[in-house]
Write an enzyme that holds these catalytic residues in place. Structure first.
Site, PDB file in Angstrom:
ATOM      1  N   GLU A  91      47.279  23.600 -67.736  1.00 17.96           N
ATOM      2  CA  GLU A  91      47.114  24.987 -67.320  1.00 17.96           C
ATOM      3  C   GLU A  91      47.942  25.275 -65.904  1.00 17.96           C
ATOM      4  OE1 GLU A  91      42.978  26.878 -68.347  1.00 17.96           O
ATOM      5  OE2 GLU A  91      42.881  26.325 -66.495  1.00 17.96           O
ATOM      6  N   HIS A 126      48.845   0.481 -81.731  1.00 17.28           N
ATOM      7  CA  HIS A 126      48.627   0.383 -83.131  1.00 17.28           C
ATOM      8  C   HIS A 126      48.963   1.573 -83.852  1.00 17.28           C
ATOM      9  CE1 HIS A 126      47.587  -4.046 -82.451  1.00 17.28           C
ATOM     10  NE2 HIS A 126      47.309  -3.629 -81.343  1.00 17.28           N
ATOM     11  N   LYS A 139      42.080  35.296 -76.211  1.00 18.69           N
ATOM     12  CA  LYS A 139      40.846  36.066 -75.900  1.00 18.69           C
ATOM     13  C   LYS A 139      40.708  37.364 -76.542  1.00 18.69           C
ATOM     14  CE  LYS A 139      39.194  33.184 -72.075  1.00 18.69           C
ATOM     15  NZ  LYS A 139      38.914  33.193 -70.810  1.00 18.69           N
TER      16      LYS A 139
END
Length: 442
Positions: free
Chosen positions: A284, A305, A419
């Site tokens: 951010e 792995h 938003k």
């Protein structure tokens, strides 16, 4: 003190290249400390370990003791920086299995960081019939995810205890003077704690945002702040010997060489949410203006792995920053098997930490040989003091790195795009035209 070892990147970035960056790093650090850079009104975290509100700190400790005395569960409602830091500290210092362990402190359940119906229902199920309290964390009180969750859990706690008792079990961490949550808290009589105006969410773990949930688990928040204060003093040195300068210079030098992904790795499973906190902090702060390293994380040795193949032989776009804790909390000795079925008797009598250390060393050599530079951050042990130092180290290095990159490390304009679309599609008043346009596209 915490140490940064850059020797594993010497074949990628020469000491001379790093030394040549010194004037730029110095300028970035001085821009940050002088408060003259972009976003300077959000740099209050810089002196927080020394200048924090001592009266509020005492109230945090008192509230934590009350919650410990009257609740078996604390529901922490917040998203992003309003919960990641607290969860990271609790899981590293207590355990990722904290809620499953026998203890005298309440379970911690995190809500308000998703819009998942199943997640909310499971949290309610986990509370069950037990006594609980709520810590709602939101600067404004109108962020969708925590606001929706608070409506649900506020209704639940009021039905269980009645409004009078419920208000004594709700703690609001919010703006000191304004906002929807502050207004509600004052009207209802909730105890309130402050999200400082000059500290952004992703830098707020050492404020009441993180400290109240952390204190409820019994973690020594005085030692945590003490470690951060030590780091604030130690990392103020204007020199390439400063671990913050080393890290900021190295990661930016690698970025300028074409590396585009930074992987944060640790050999402790309990470090997982520290990685999540770090990813928000750096993603951010730096990811803007078409710039920035993409922050990723791995849990070693498990991910060796799975992701290990790509790291070893995939596209050479990455480098690793490995956090190593030098001293484990205890010892485990490997026993001998008379039949030696697994062929591991050569390890009999050795401590497991010895095996882990050789895994760290062997992996570093293999990845460097495979074209993946490694930065090593060495921390003496997992404790409040050293974690306080590590938190401050990453925060300060993030601010310096952002200014080196030429961005504002303290804003997040891109977060607003989703938003606005979500508000329009939900039918929020004032978004009618946008709703129609978006639905046409969908």
């Amino acid at each position: 003190m915490l140490n940064v070892d850059l020797s594993p990147i010497s074949s990628f970035v020469t000491p001379e290249t790093l030394a040549a960056m010194e004037p730029r790093v110095r300028a970035a650090h001085e821009t940050l400390t002088s408060g003259t850079g972009a976003g300077n009104d959000y740099t209050g975290w810089r002196y927080l370990p020394r200048d924090y509100d001592k009266e509020e700190f005492a109230r945090i400790q008192k509230a934590a003791k009350k919650i410990q005395s009257d609740s078996k569960v604390l529901v922490v409602i917040g998203i992003g920086g309003s919960y990641l830091g607290a969860r990271a500290v609790v899981e590293l210092l207590r355990s990722p299995n904290y809620n499953l362990k026998k203890k005298d402190t309440p379970d911690i359940l995190f809500a308000g960081n998703t819009l998942s119906t199943d997640a909310i229902l499971e949290t309610i199920e986990l509370i069950g019939g037990r006594d609980f309290s709520i810590n709602i964390i939101s600067k404004s009180g109108t962020t969708t995810e925590p606001a929706v969750a608070f409506r649900i859990f506020k209704d639940l706690i009021e039905k269980k205890y009645g409004k009078e008792e419920a208000r004594r079990r709700i703690y609001a961490t919010t703006d000191k003077a304004k906002g929807a949550l502050k207004g509600l808290a004052d009207a209802e009589g909730y105890e309130t704690f402050v999200v400082p105006d000059d500290v952004g969410g992703r830098y707020s773990v050492l404020t009441a945002v993180g400290l109240l949930p952390i204190a409820v688990t019994g973690i020594d928040i005085e030692a945590l702040m003490g470690g951060a204060a030590e780091a604030m003093e130690a990392f103020s040195v204007l020199s390439m010997d400063n671990p913050v300068w080393k890290y900021a210079a190295a990661r930016n030098a690698l970025y300028e060489q074409g590396k585009r992904v930074e992987i944060l790795a640790c050999y402790e499973p309990s470090f997982r949410f520290m990685c999540e906190w770090w990813k928000q902090l750096y993603g951010e702060s730096e990811g803007k203006d078409g710039k920035g390293l993409f922050p990723a994380s791995t849990e070693f040795t498990a991910d060796l792995h799975s992701m290990g193949q790509f790291i070893q032989e995939g596209e050479r776009i990455m480098f690793e920053t490995v956090v190593r804790f030098d001293k484990p909390k205890g010892t485990v000795t490997i026993g001998e098997d008379p039949d030696n079925v697994d062929g591991l008797n050569f390890l009999a009598g050795k401590d497991l930490s010895f095996v882990s250390e050789q895994a760290i060393r062997g992996t570093r050599l293999a990845h460097v040989d495979g074209g993946v530079p490694n930065i090593l951050v060495e921390v003496p042990e997992v404790s409040e003091r050293w974690l306080g130092q590590l938190i401050y180290f990453f925060e300060l290095a993030c601010g310096v790195s952002g200014y080196l990159l030429g961005v504002n490390p303290f804003n997040q304009p891109g977060v607003e795009a989703y938003k606005k679309n979500m508000f329009a599609l939900l039918g929020k008043p004032g978004y009618e035209d946008m709703k129609q346009a978006l639905e046409a596209r969908l």
